[in-house]
Scaffold this motif. Structure first.
Motif, mmCIF file in Angstrom:
data_model
loop_
_atom_site.group_PDB
_atom_site.id
_atom_site.type_symbol
_atom_site.label_atom_id
_atom_site.label_comp_id
_atom_site.label_asym_id
_atom_site.label_seq_id
_atom_site.Cartn_x
_atom_site.Cartn_y
_atom_site.Cartn_z
ATOM 1 N N GLU A 81 20.741 -5.559 21.895
ATOM 2 C CA GLU A 81 21.945 -5.024 21.284
ATOM 3 C C GLU A 81 22.782 -6.138 20.690
ATOM 4 O O GLU A 81 22.670 -7.297 21.083
ATOM 5 N N GLY A 82 23.593 -5.764 19.720
ATOM 6 C CA GLY A 82 24.443 -6.747 19.062
ATOM 7 C C GLY A 82 25.339 -6.061 18.054
ATOM 8 O O GLY A 82 25.394 -4.838 17.965
ATOM 9 N N GLY A 83 26.046 -6.856 17.289
ATOM 10 C CA GLY A 83 26.903 -6.290 16.271
ATOM 11 C C GLY A 83 28.035 -7.211 15.899
ATOM 12 O O GLY A 83 28.075 -8.389 16.261
ATOM 13 N N SER A 84 28.958 -6.650 15.151
ATOM 14 C CA SER A 84 30.142 -7.373 14.693
ATOM 15 C C SER A 84 31.356 -6.464 14.873
ATOM 16 O O SER A 84 31.255 -5.408 15.503
ATOM 17 N N ASP A 85 32.493 -6.845 14.304
ATOM 18 C CA ASP A 85 33.681 -6.013 14.426
ATOM 19 C C ASP A 85 33.573 -4.738 13.583
ATOM 20 O O ASP A 85 34.288 -3.777 13.815
ATOM 21 N N LYS A 86 32.643 -4.667 12.624
ATOM 22 C CA LYS A 86 32.484 -3.495 11.752
ATOM 23 C C LYS A 86 31.314 -2.591 12.152
ATOM 24 O O LYS A 86 31.285 -1.421 11.787
ATOM 25 N N SER A 87 30.327 -3.128 12.868
ATOM 26 C CA SER A 87 29.152 -2.332 13.215
ATOM 27 C C SER A 87 28.500 -2.859 14.489
ATOM 28 O O SER A 87 28.750 -3.972 14.909
ATOM 29 N N ASN A 88 27.659 -2.006 15.085
ATOM 30 C CA ASN A 88 26.895 -2.430 16.258
ATOM 31 C C ASN A 88 25.563 -1.689 16.281
ATOM 32 O O ASN A 88 25.388 -0.676 15.610
ATOM 33 N N VAL A 145 31.697 6.032 13.276
ATOM 34 C CA VAL A 145 30.540 6.916 13.053
ATOM 35 C C VAL A 145 29.360 6.287 13.761
ATOM 36 O O VAL A 145 29.132 5.086 13.682
ATOM 37 N N GLY A 146 28.590 7.120 14.465
ATOM 38 C CA GLY A 146 27.408 6.632 15.177
ATOM 39 C C GLY A 146 26.207 7.507 14.929
ATOM 40 O O GLY A 146 26.319 8.707 14.688
ATOM 41 N N TYR A 147 25.037 6.915 14.978
ATOM 42 C CA TYR A 147 23.775 7.619 14.818
ATOM 43 C C TYR A 147 22.937 7.414 16.035
ATOM 44 O O TYR A 147 22.892 6.391 16.613
ATOM 45 N N TYR A 153 5.043 6.022 25.724
ATOM 46 C CA TYR A 153 5.782 5.000 24.994
ATOM 47 C C TYR A 153 7.066 5.650 24.475
ATOM 48 O O TYR A 153 7.021 6.785 23.978
ATOM 49 N N THR A 154 8.185 4.948 24.579
ATOM 50 C CA THR A 154 9.446 5.483 24.085
ATOM 51 C C THR A 154 10.170 4.431 23.249
ATOM 52 O O THR A 154 9.976 3.228 23.429
ATOM 53 N N SER A 155 11.006 4.921 22.335
ATOM 54 C CA SER A 155 11.844 4.032 21.540
ATOM 55 C C SER A 155 13.128 4.775 21.186
ATOM 56 O O SER A 155 13.150 6.010 21.101
ATOM 57 N N ARG A 156 14.181 4.005 20.978
ATOM 58 C CA ARG A 156 15.470 4.580 20.607
ATOM 59 C C ARG A 156 16.271 3.544 19.840
ATOM 60 O O ARG A 156 16.284 2.361 20.199
ATOM 61 N N VAL A 157 16.942 4.007 18.791
ATOM 62 C CA VAL A 157 17.810 3.144 17.995
ATOM 63 C C VAL A 157 19.174 3.811 17.913
ATOM 64 O O VAL A 157 19.275 4.996 17.591
ATOM 65 N N ASN A 158 20.231 3.067 18.227
ATOM 66 C CA ASN A 158 21.606 3.527 18.078
ATOM 67 C C ASN A 158 22.318 2.610 17.098
ATOM 68 O O ASN A 158 22.215 1.390 17.214
ATOM 69 N N ASN A 218 32.346 1.136 12.371
ATOM 70 C CA ASN A 218 33.790 1.331 12.420
ATOM 71 C C ASN A 218 34.289 1.439 10.978
ATOM 72 O O ASN A 218 34.429 0.446 10.285
ATOM 73 N N LEU A 219 34.545 2.686 10.539
ATOM 74 C CA LEU A 219 34.973 2.894 9.161
ATOM 75 C C LEU A 219 36.448 2.522 8.966
ATOM 76 O O LEU A 219 36.818 1.937 7.946
#
Length: 70
Positions: A23-30, A68-70, A52-57, A61-62
């Motif tokens: 995980e990671g990100g900045s002040d505008k996104s993660n 908004v998150g996916y 096998y499993t995978s997940r992306v989040n 920050n608009l």
């Protein structure tokens, strides 16, 4: 000839479970990426299970009050 049918039909069961997350990100996104592996042997021959499993989040920050998150 004596056949031990329990030895023929059954085995010792074991399992393996592994997970990796980044995980990671900045002040505008993660972001967060997760991967998983699961392998289970059954005591009955031929009934093993593998997954096998995978997940992306993703998050963005608009504005200061709207995310908004996916």
């Amino acid at each position: 000839v004596y056949t031990d049918w329990e030895d023929v039909a059954l085995q010792t069961a074991s399992f393996t479970s592994s997970n990796l997350s980044i995980e990671g990100g900045s002040d505008k996104s993660n972001f967060r990426l997760s991967l998983g592996y699961f392998d289970q042997q059954s005591v009955h021959l031929g009934n093993d299970f593998t997954r096998y499993t995978s997940r992306v989040n993703l998050g963005f920050n608009l504005t200061d009050r709207l995310t908004v998150g996916y």
